[in-house]
Design a protein around this motif. Sequence first.
Motif, PDB file in Angstrom:
ATOM      1  N   TYR A  33       2.071  59.215 -70.595  1.00 30.88           N
ATOM      2  CA  TYR A  33       3.170  58.857 -70.312  1.00 30.88           C
ATOM      3  C   TYR A  33       3.204  56.879 -70.168  1.00 30.88           C
ATOM      4  O   TYR A  33       3.965  56.433 -70.765  1.00 30.88           O
ATOM      5  CB  TYR A  33       4.150  59.473 -69.345  1.00 30.88           C
ATOM      6  N   SER A  37       5.387  55.024 -73.039  1.00 33.42           N
ATOM      7  CA  SER A  37       6.001  53.701 -72.353  1.00 33.42           C
ATOM      8  C   SER A  37       5.498  52.193 -72.484  1.00 33.42           C
ATOM      9  O   SER A  37       7.027  51.653 -72.719  1.00 33.42           O
ATOM     10  CB  SER A  37       6.051  53.740 -70.606  1.00 33.42           C
ATOM     11  N   VAL A  46       8.358  57.736 -74.878  1.00 31.14           N
ATOM     12  CA  VAL A  46       7.701  58.166 -74.142  1.00 31.14           C
ATOM     13  C   VAL A  46       7.954  59.894 -74.142  1.00 31.14           C
ATOM     14  O   VAL A  46       7.506  60.076 -74.086  1.00 31.14           O
ATOM     15  CB  VAL A  46       8.922  58.313 -72.639  1.00 31.14           C
ATOM     16  N   SER A 140      10.851  52.890 -63.085  1.00 32.42           N
ATOM     17  CA  SER A 140      11.240  53.255 -63.994  1.00 32.42           C
ATOM     18  C   SER A 140      12.597  53.823 -64.006  1.00 32.42           C
ATOM     19  O   SER A 140      13.553  53.978 -64.617  1.00 32.42           O
ATOM     20  CB  SER A 140      10.571  54.652 -64.108  1.00 32.42           C
ATOM     21  N   GLY A 156       5.746  51.508 -66.970  1.00 33.76           N
ATOM     22  CA  GLY A 156       4.734  52.623 -67.572  1.00 33.76           C
ATOM     23  C   GLY A 156       3.093  52.039 -67.514  1.00 33.76           C
ATOM     24  O   GLY A 156       1.982  53.184 -67.833  1.00 33.76           O
TER      25      GLY A 156
END
Length: 187
Positions: A33, A37, A46, A140, A156
């Motif tokens: 992830y 990102s 993503v 995020s 990220g």
Amino acid sequence: MSNEATGATNARSTGADAGNLGYLALGLTLLAYGLLSTGILKGTGVGDAAHLAHVLGGITLFVAGLWQLRGGEGFTGTAFTSLGAFWATWSVAGGASKNAAGLFLLLWALLALTLTAASWGAGLFSRAVYGLLTLSLVLSAIAAFGSHTSLAKVAGWVAAVSGLIAWYWATSRLSNGKWGRIALPVK
């Protein structure tokens, strides 16, 4: 009953620890992830982590959490089942509005903050994994609310570091002593 069957029963009754499985699943999912990102892999995003997040982060973490709860491990059981639910939900929630996505991430940041506070006595690695996860989710959420792509990339990187720590911790626990020495130190 055969000796093999008795051995299997005895192995089950002592309760195997699924903590390493949970931390490996969490670590690898956060790494995927996080790295996806950041945009360092051209042509990916993503959304490309959704299947991995669903199976490894969602299902595997949830099962490891149930296993931990069954074995009397309340903290890791709670952490893994709830984070498994997070990843499973995230993987199927694509297309949510920016405000819905931001709220979702912010609410899960509260869970991560709870896990950070609960892990305080568990050692540096535990605090680092959950503390960085909390920071990543807050960043995020802010990025989602305001459509800040550069902040999402920072989030990220924070998620990737958290994942790397979780992966290292589980790898250390699985391998240390197997080679006749401590190969991956953990303090």
